[in-house]
Motif scaffolding. Sequence first.
Motif, mmCIF file in Angstrom:
data_model
loop_
_atom_site.group_PDB
_atom_site.id
_atom_site.type_symbol
_atom_site.label_atom_id
_atom_site.label_comp_id
_atom_site.label_asym_id
_atom_site.label_seq_id
_atom_site.Cartn_x
_atom_site.Cartn_y
_atom_site.Cartn_z
ATOM 1 N N LYS A 196 0.826 -1.211 0.000
ATOM 2 C CA LYS A 196 0.000 0.000 0.000
ATOM 3 C C LYS A 196 0.858 1.258 0.000
ATOM 4 N N LYS A 197 1.938 1.250 0.807
ATOM 5 C CA LYS A 197 2.840 2.408 0.849
ATOM 6 C C LYS A 197 3.505 2.620 -0.509
ATOM 7 N N ALA A 198 3.927 1.514 -1.140
ATOM 8 C CA ALA A 198 4.596 1.613 -2.439
ATOM 9 C C ALA A 198 3.634 2.120 -3.510
ATOM 10 N N GLU A 199 2.387 1.659 -3.464
ATOM 11 C CA GLU A 199 1.380 2.117 -4.437
ATOM 12 C C GLU A 199 1.164 3.616 -4.331
ATOM 13 N N LYS A 200 1.146 4.119 -3.110
ATOM 14 C CA LYS A 200 0.956 5.562 -2.912
ATOM 15 C C LYS A 200 2.113 6.364 -3.515
ATOM 16 N N GLY A 202 3.578 5.487 -6.270
ATOM 17 C CA GLY A 202 3.572 5.322 -7.721
ATOM 18 C C GLY A 202 4.031 3.987 -8.231
ATOM 19 N N VAL A 203 4.324 3.043 -7.335
ATOM 20 C CA VAL A 203 4.739 1.702 -7.784
ATOM 21 C C VAL A 203 3.500 0.938 -8.250
ATOM 22 N N ILE A 204 3.611 0.318 -9.413
ATOM 23 C CA ILE A 204 2.484 -0.424 -9.976
ATOM 24 C C ILE A 204 2.661 -1.916 -9.688
ATOM 25 N N PHE A 205 1.643 -2.526 -9.099
ATOM 26 C CA PHE A 205 1.663 -3.950 -8.782
ATOM 27 C C PHE A 205 0.601 -4.685 -9.593
ATOM 28 N N THR A 206 0.867 -5.972 -9.819
ATOM 29 C CA THR A 206 -0.166 -6.813 -10.431
ATOM 30 C C THR A 206 -1.187 -7.171 -9.361
ATOM 31 N N GLN A 207 -2.312 -7.673 -9.797
ATOM 32 C CA GLN A 207 -3.346 -8.066 -8.844
ATOM 33 C C GLN A 207 -2.840 -9.180 -7.915
#
Length: 399
Positions: A196-200, A202-207
Motif C-alpha cells: 500500500k505504501k509503495a502504491e501511494k 507510484g509503484v504499480i503492482f499486479t493483482q
Amino acid sequence: MTKQYFLQKTKRNLKKNIFLIIIIMVLMLLLFGESVINTSMNKGVKNLERRLGADLMIVPKGSKENAENLLIEGQRSNFYFGREVYEKLKELEGISEITAQCYLKSLSADCCSSEVEIVFFDPKTDFLVQPWIMKEYGKSLNENSVVVGYNVAVLEDKTIELFGEKYSVAAQMTKTGSSLDNSVYFYFDAEEKIVKKAEKKGVIFTQTQKDNDIISTVYINLKPGNSISDVLKQSHLLIGDEFEVVYPKELTASMENHLKDIKNIVNILVKATALILFILLFLIINISMNQRKREIALYRITGSSKRGAVKMLLIEFIEDSICGVIIGGIIGIIVIIPFGSYIGRLLEMPYLGPDCMETISLFALYLIIVILIVSIAALYPIIRICSMQPYLALRREAE
C-alpha cells in the motif's frame, strides 16, 4: 668512479629501463589481478553455498530458470504461489526445516542510490536469513523493522527510509557478492502495509502481488536418512504438479565445477603469458648489460669488487622492480576491485571481493614474487658481465 656516482647513473638508467619497468608492471598486474579474481570468486561461491544451503527449493511451474538465477546471481524475479502451498508442504514427513519467502523485485528506496529487493520471510521458521546476520542493532523484529543486506545504507539513527516511511533496522547481513546484498527483509506481517505504501508512491503492482496471501519459494532441508525422491512424491500428492524443483546444493556444486574450469583456463593463460614476460625480461636485461660493459669495467677499475658490482646492479633492477610492481598493483586495485561485481556478472558467478587486509596481503605476496622473478632473470646476465676482466670489456667495447 664512486658509489654515489654509480647510484646517480642508476637513476638516469631508469629512463633507459622504462620498457623493463612496463614489463614488470604488466607481470604484477597479471599475477595480482588473477589472484584477486580467483580469491573473490572462491569466496563468493563458498559464501553463497552456505547462505542458500537448502536441500530443496520449491518454486511455481515455469520459474525454475529465474530461481536458478536467484541462487547464482541473487537476481530475484516475480513468481508466486498461494500460501496454502507452504501450509500443505509443512505436513511433509522427513523434513527437518521448512521456510517460505516472498519477493517484490526491484523497488526503489529513499535510503539507497540503487533499487532494492524487498523480501518477506518468517523469522519463526527461517534458516536462511538470520544465521547470516553480521551486526545486530538490539531491536526486535516486527512489521515496523527490517533486516538489511550488506550494501543497504543504514542511517545514523539505525533506520532506513522506504516509500516515505522510516523503518528500524534490527540487523544487517554479511556480504555475499551478489544482489542479495541489496535486499531488505520484512516480516510477512508487513507485506500488505508495504504494498500500500509503495502504491501511494507510484509503484504499480499486479493483482497477484496485491494479494497478501502469496509466497515465492519454499525452502526445505531433509532429516538425515530421508531421500529427496520420497519427499517429492509426497509433495506431488499434496500440491499436484504445479511446481518445479531447484536443488541449491547441487547447483552450487555445479558452480564450483564451472569455477574450476574457468580457473584452469585462466591459470594456463596467465602462466603462458608470465613465461613470455620472463623471457622478455631476461632478453632486455641481457641487452642492457651488454650495452653497459664499459660502465661496469670502469667501475671495476676504480677498485670495486666483482661482488660489489653484482650487488649494485641487482639493487638497480630491484629498484626497477619495486617501481613496476607498485604501478601494476595500483592499477590492479583501481581497475579490478571496484569493478568486481561487473566481473562476477560477466562470468555469471557470485563475486566477493577481498577486504583491506586481504588486498594488502596479496599485494605484499606478489611484490615479493615479482622481485624474485626479476632477480632470477637478471642474475645470470649480471654475473656474466661482471665476471669479465675490466680491460677485456673495455677492449671489446672499443672494437
